[in-house]
Design a protein around this motif. Structure first.
Motif, PDB file in Angstrom:
ATOM      1  N   SER A  23      12.647  -8.456  17.225  1.00 33.79           N
ATOM      2  CA  SER A  23      12.514  -8.898  18.650  1.00 33.79           C
ATOM      3  C   SER A  23      13.836  -8.424  19.328  1.00 33.79           C
ATOM      4  CB  SER A  23      13.004 -10.466  18.938  1.00 33.79           C
ATOM      5  OG  SER A  23      13.118 -10.878  20.079  1.00 33.79           O
ATOM      6  N   GLU A  24      13.476  -7.572  20.657  1.00 33.87           N
ATOM      7  CA  GLU A  24      14.785  -7.060  21.226  1.00 33.87           C
ATOM      8  C   GLU A  24      15.356  -8.076  22.165  1.00 33.87           C
ATOM      9  OE1 GLU A  24      13.740  -3.589  23.324  1.00 33.87           O
ATOM     10  OE2 GLU A  24      12.711  -2.829  21.575  1.00 33.87           O
ATOM     11  N   GLU A  25      15.360  -9.365  21.929  1.00 30.76           N
ATOM     12  CA  GLU A  25      15.882 -10.404  22.402  1.00 30.76           C
ATOM     13  C   GLU A  25      16.860 -11.261  21.701  1.00 30.76           C
ATOM     14  OE1 GLU A  25      13.172 -12.923  24.763  1.00 30.76           O
ATOM     15  OE2 GLU A  25      12.651 -11.289  26.068  1.00 30.76           O
ATOM     16  N   MET A  40      21.491 -12.136  17.313  1.00 29.29           N
ATOM     17  CA  MET A  40      20.671 -10.937  17.622  1.00 29.29           C
ATOM     18  C   MET A  40      21.094  -9.773  16.581  1.00 29.29           C
ATOM     19  SD  MET A  40      22.618  -9.329  21.063  1.00 29.29           S
ATOM     20  CE  MET A  40      22.913 -10.765  21.865  1.00 29.29           C
ATOM     21  N   SER A  41      20.181  -8.809  16.580  1.00 32.00           N
ATOM     22  CA  SER A  41      20.289  -7.532  15.624  1.00 32.00           C
ATOM     23  C   SER A  41      21.467  -6.803  16.305  1.00 32.00           C
ATOM     24  CB  SER A  41      19.077  -6.819  15.529  1.00 32.00           C
ATOM     25  OG  SER A  41      18.829  -6.256  16.933  1.00 32.00           O
ATOM     26  N   MET A  42      22.300  -5.898  15.265  1.00 27.42           N
ATOM     27  CA  MET A  42      23.227  -4.968  15.889  1.00 27.42           C
ATOM     28  C   MET A  42      22.660  -4.073  16.699  1.00 27.42           C
ATOM     29  SD  MET A  42      26.184  -5.605  14.480  1.00 27.42           S
ATOM     30  CE  MET A  42      27.072  -4.433  14.716  1.00 27.42           C
ATOM     31  N   GLU A  43      21.581  -3.595  16.551  1.00 26.21           N
ATOM     32  CA  GLU A  43      20.855  -2.882  17.502  1.00 26.21           C
ATOM     33  C   GLU A  43      20.798  -3.120  18.873  1.00 26.21           C
ATOM     34  OE1 GLU A  43      19.418  -3.537  14.590  1.00 26.21           O
ATOM     35  OE2 GLU A  43      19.763  -1.614  13.431  1.00 26.21           O
ATOM     36  N   LYS A  47      23.043  -2.217  21.977  1.00 27.05           N
ATOM     37  CA  LYS A  47      22.034  -1.762  23.361  1.00 27.05           C
ATOM     38  C   LYS A  47      22.719  -2.598  24.506  1.00 27.05           C
ATOM     39  CE  LYS A  47      17.633  -2.354  25.153  1.00 27.05           C
ATOM     40  NZ  LYS A  47      16.335  -2.732  24.693  1.00 27.05           N
ATOM     41  N   ASN A  48      22.844  -3.807  24.506  1.00 21.24           N
ATOM     42  CA  ASN A  48      23.092  -4.819  25.557  1.00 21.24           C
ATOM     43  C   ASN A  48      24.819  -4.291  25.857  1.00 21.24           C
ATOM     44  OD1 ASN A  48      20.809  -6.057  25.780  1.00 21.24           O
ATOM     45  ND2 ASN A  48      21.396  -7.862  24.293  1.00 21.24           N
ATOM     46  N   MET A  49      25.486  -4.225  25.210  1.00 22.94           N
ATOM     47  CA  MET A  49      26.928  -3.771  25.225  1.00 22.94           C
ATOM     48  C   MET A  49      27.166  -2.396  26.064  1.00 22.94           C
ATOM     49  SD  MET A  49      28.936  -6.237  24.479  1.00 22.94           S
ATOM     50  CE  MET A  49      30.440  -5.278  24.784  1.00 22.94           C
ATOM     51  N   ARG A  50      26.105  -1.396  25.807  1.00 17.22           N
ATOM     52  CA  ARG A  50      26.159  -0.376  26.317  1.00 17.22           C
ATOM     53  C   ARG A  50      25.881  -0.542  27.893  1.00 17.22           C
ATOM     54  NH1 ARG A  50      24.091   1.846  21.842  1.00 17.22           N
ATOM     55  NH2 ARG A  50      21.910   1.535  22.270  1.00 17.22           N
ATOM     56  N   LYS A  51      24.821  -1.142  28.114  1.00 16.86           N
ATOM     57  CA  LYS A  51      24.352  -1.797  29.387  1.00 16.86           C
ATOM     58  C   LYS A  51      25.460  -2.591  30.207  1.00 16.86           C
ATOM     59  CE  LYS A  51      20.048  -3.328  29.375  1.00 16.86           C
ATOM     60  NZ  LYS A  51      18.709  -4.007  29.136  1.00 16.86           N
ATOM     61  N   TYR A  52      25.863  -3.301  29.550  1.00 17.81           N
ATOM     62  CA  TYR A  52      26.999  -4.098  30.504  1.00 17.81           C
ATOM     63  C   TYR A  52      28.392  -3.454  30.698  1.00 17.81           C
ATOM     64  CZ  TYR A  52      31.434  -6.949  30.291  1.00 17.81           C
ATOM     65  OH  TYR A  52      32.497  -7.450  30.970  1.00 17.81           O
ATOM     66  N   LEU A  53      28.641  -2.221  29.789  1.00 19.56           N
ATOM     67  CA  LEU A  53      29.592  -1.496  30.104  1.00 19.56           C
ATOM     68  C   LEU A  53      29.336  -0.581  31.317  1.00 19.56           C
ATOM     69  CD1 LEU A  53      31.198  -0.554  26.410  1.00 19.56           C
ATOM     70  CD2 LEU A  53      32.173  -1.972  28.153  1.00 19.56           C
ATOM     71  N   LYS A  54      28.045  -0.066  31.312  1.00 21.90           N
ATOM     72  CA  LYS A  54      27.772   0.706  32.522  1.00 21.90           C
ATOM     73  C   LYS A  54      27.708  -0.138  33.836  1.00 21.90           C
ATOM     74  CE  LYS A  54      24.445   3.658  30.069  1.00 21.90           C
ATOM     75  NZ  LYS A  54      22.956   4.055  29.781  1.00 21.90           N
ATOM     76  N   TYR A  55      27.393  -1.154  33.784  1.00 26.80           N
ATOM     77  CA  TYR A  55      27.472  -2.312  35.007  1.00 26.80           C
ATOM     78  C   TYR A  55      28.670  -2.532  35.352  1.00 26.80           C
ATOM     79  CZ  TYR A  55      22.572  -2.971  35.036  1.00 26.80           C
ATOM     80  OH  TYR A  55      20.804  -2.796  35.085  1.00 26.80           O
ATOM     81  N   LYS A  56      29.760  -2.738  34.227  1.00 29.52           N
ATOM     82  CA  LYS A  56      31.165  -3.054  34.560  1.00 29.52           C
ATOM     83  C   LYS A  56      31.896  -1.635  35.156  1.00 29.52           C
ATOM     84  CE  LYS A  56      34.875  -5.577  33.668  1.00 29.52           C
ATOM     85  NZ  LYS A  56      35.354  -6.257  34.642  1.00 29.52           N
ATOM     86  N   ASP A  57      31.379  -0.521  34.703  1.00 31.82           N
ATOM     87  CA  ASP A  57      32.068   0.756  35.686  1.00 31.82           C
ATOM     88  C   ASP A  57      31.521   0.655  36.968  1.00 31.82           C
ATOM     89  OD1 ASP A  57      33.167   1.622  33.102  1.00 31.82           O
ATOM     90  OD2 ASP A  57      31.706   2.986  32.561  1.00 31.82           O
ATOM     91  N   ILE A  58      30.347   0.499  37.051  1.00 35.37           N
ATOM     92  CA  ILE A  58      29.610   0.582  38.518  1.00 35.37           C
ATOM     93  C   ILE A  58      30.502  -0.502  39.378  1.00 35.37           C
ATOM     94  CG2 ILE A  58      27.682  -0.089  40.043  1.00 35.37           C
ATOM     95  CD1 ILE A  58      25.999   1.154  37.728  1.00 35.37           C
TER      96      ILE A  58
END
Length: 86
Positions: A23-25, A40-43, A47-58
């Motif tokens: 599951s990706e959730e 959740m899995s490490m993958e 993936k969620n952390m990368r997305k979070y950091l992008k939104y944080k930068d924005i």
């Protein structure tokens, strides 16, 4: 659809691991009928952390724009060229 399991099911570690990787959730863990943990899995986590950091930068960038902490592109590029001898 989110998966929800009771904390007592964590004994089945191999099954839980498979659930996480299939599951990706995240999987929600309940204790006495109430939300307690999320796994959740490490993958999926990475993936969620990368997305979070992008939104944080924005978010940081938007705040800097609101506060007027910006430079004109030409002057910024000139400064970079001077600094790095380009």
């Amino acid at each position: 659809m989110p998966q929800i399991i009771p904390i007592r099911d964590l004994k089945r570690t191999a099954e839980i691991s498979d659930m996480c990787h299939n599951s990706e959730e995240p999987i929600y863990i309940t204790k006495n009928g109430y939300g307690d943990m999320v796994i959740m899995s490490m993958e999926t986590y990475e993936k969620n952390m990368r997305k979070y950091l992008k939104y944080k930068d924005i978010e940081v960038s938007e705040k800097e724009i609101e506060e007027g902490k910006v430079k004109e592109a030409k002057s910024a590029l000139q400064g970079m060229r001077a600094k790095y001898g380009i």
